[in-house]
Design an enzyme around this catalytic site. Structure first.
Site, mmCIF file in Angstrom:
data_model
loop_
_atom_site.group_PDB
_atom_site.id
_atom_site.type_symbol
_atom_site.label_atom_id
_atom_site.label_comp_id
_atom_site.label_asym_id
_atom_site.label_seq_id
_atom_site.Cartn_x
_atom_site.Cartn_y
_atom_site.Cartn_z
ATOM 1 N N CYS A 85 0.845 -1.208 0.000
ATOM 2 C CA CYS A 85 0.000 0.000 0.000
ATOM 3 C C CYS A 85 0.877 1.254 0.000
ATOM 4 C CB CYS A 85 -0.950 -0.050 1.188
ATOM 5 S SG CYS A 85 -2.349 1.065 1.000
ATOM 6 N N HIS A 201 -3.345 -5.688 1.216
ATOM 7 C CA HIS A 201 -2.727 -5.919 2.529
ATOM 8 C C HIS A 201 -2.844 -7.385 2.943
ATOM 9 C CE1 HIS A 201 -2.415 -1.650 3.892
ATOM 10 N NE2 HIS A 201 -3.399 -1.469 3.043
ATOM 11 N N GLU A 203 -1.394 -8.668 5.422
ATOM 12 C CA GLU A 203 -1.355 -8.702 6.892
ATOM 13 C C GLU A 203 -2.746 -8.511 7.509
ATOM 14 O OE1 GLU A 203 -0.464 -6.171 5.092
ATOM 15 O OE2 GLU A 203 -0.848 -4.252 6.105
#
Lengths: 227, 80
Positions: A85, A201, A203
């Site tokens: 990002c 993302h 994560e």
């Protein structure tokens, strides 16, 4: 396996990345942007967020911060550097990966789950990954990947497109493009494929009680590849 | 010495903000506008007193930080 996550003023996914990396076995260190030396690492991550308030252009100021010279040297010597990002935006501003990220086509901040098609099965990031399609999360205002025609040709000739936005079956079509990116590009490599920038993302997709688990697939595979 | 810089998007780069401004102008009755492109303007006050040196420095600033040459052009418009 050792990793380092760089925190810039305005980073806000740095701790999520720390949690994810540790969950899948990395010994992670947080590194402040004003540090000069990187700790010994197998992987350096530039996390998501709004470094320097997204002033001037997203990632532009962070790309000039003190630690970045070490990150650039690390990448140029073959070290693995991943930008997620805002981290992707920082990578394009350093020139480590080609192109730029423009404002989303329809001027909306987009925050939703998307599907991405994994094009690459050779790099240390995606080698051996079982799924061709991953469901990941995006949250950005400037994710509209753009490059010149010459750059696009070079990127495609070198198979540098890592992932494309697609539907759940892996179909890459305009209607599955959330932000106007050229050719639905969601993530790209440098030529050598040791540097990866991507808008989604992983994560954010590591906890079955909160999200899907395709991020877990990504990180498990990543650490196995690096071992 | 004050130097001004204008940064504009290159011709082929999509400018969604410019497009929306164009639409708004259209809605306000300014219906003879062909296109709007949005850019950036900087005023840089530098200690350098030699106009040519100052201009060279600002040019370096443009290349290294103020503009992204993949999508933007810069123009130093006023060195005095």
């Amino acid at each position: 396996m050792k990793s380092a996550v760089i925190t810039f003023p305005g980073s806000n996914c740095d701790r999520d990345m720390d949690v994810a990396l540790k969950k899948f076995g990395f010994k992670n260190k947080m590194v402040w942007h004003q540090d000069i030396e990187l700790p010994k690492s197998d992987l350096v991550v530039l996390p998501g967020g709004f470094s320097y308030g997204d002033y001037l252009r997203c990632g532009s100021m962070a790309s000039k911060s003190k630690i970045m010279q070490s990150v650039i040297n690390f990448a140029n010597s073959g070290g693995m550097v991943m930008g997620i990002c805002n981290g992707f935006q920082i990578l394009v501003e350093t020139g480590l990966v080609p192109g730029v990220l423009l404002r989303n086509k329809y001027l909306e901040f987009i925050c939703k789950n998307v599907f991405v098609k994994v094009n690459d099965k050779d790099s240390a990031y995606f080698k051996n990954i079982k799924n061709d399609v991953l469901e990941l999360h995006i949250a950005h205002n400037e994710g509209n990947y753009f490059c010149t025609n010459d750059q696009l040709k070079e990127i495609e000739d070198n198979a540098q497109v890592a992932i494309n936005y697609c539907n759940n079956e892996g179909k890459i079509e305009k209607s599955f493009n959330p932000n106007g990116s050229i050719k639905n590009i969601a993530g790209i490599f440098n030529k050598e494929k040791n540097v990866l920038g991507m808008m989604p993302h992983p994560e954010r997709m590591i906890d079955p009680s909160l999200s899907g688990e395709d991020g877990s697939l990504f990180f498990k595979n990543l650490i196995n590849n690096i071992k | 010495m004050k130097i001004s810089v204008i940064i504009t998007l290159k011709k082929d780069v999509l400018d969604p903000q410019g497009k929306v401004i164009h639409q708004a102008l259209d809605g306000m009755g300014f219906d003879d506008v062909n296109e709007v492109r949005q850019g950036k303007y900087f005023e840089i006050d530098t200690k350098e007193t030699d106009p040519q040196k100052a201009k060279n420095k600002v040019e370096e600033m443009c290349k290294k930080l103020l503009a992204n040459l993949v999508i933007e052009n810069y123009k130093i418009i006023n060195a005095q």
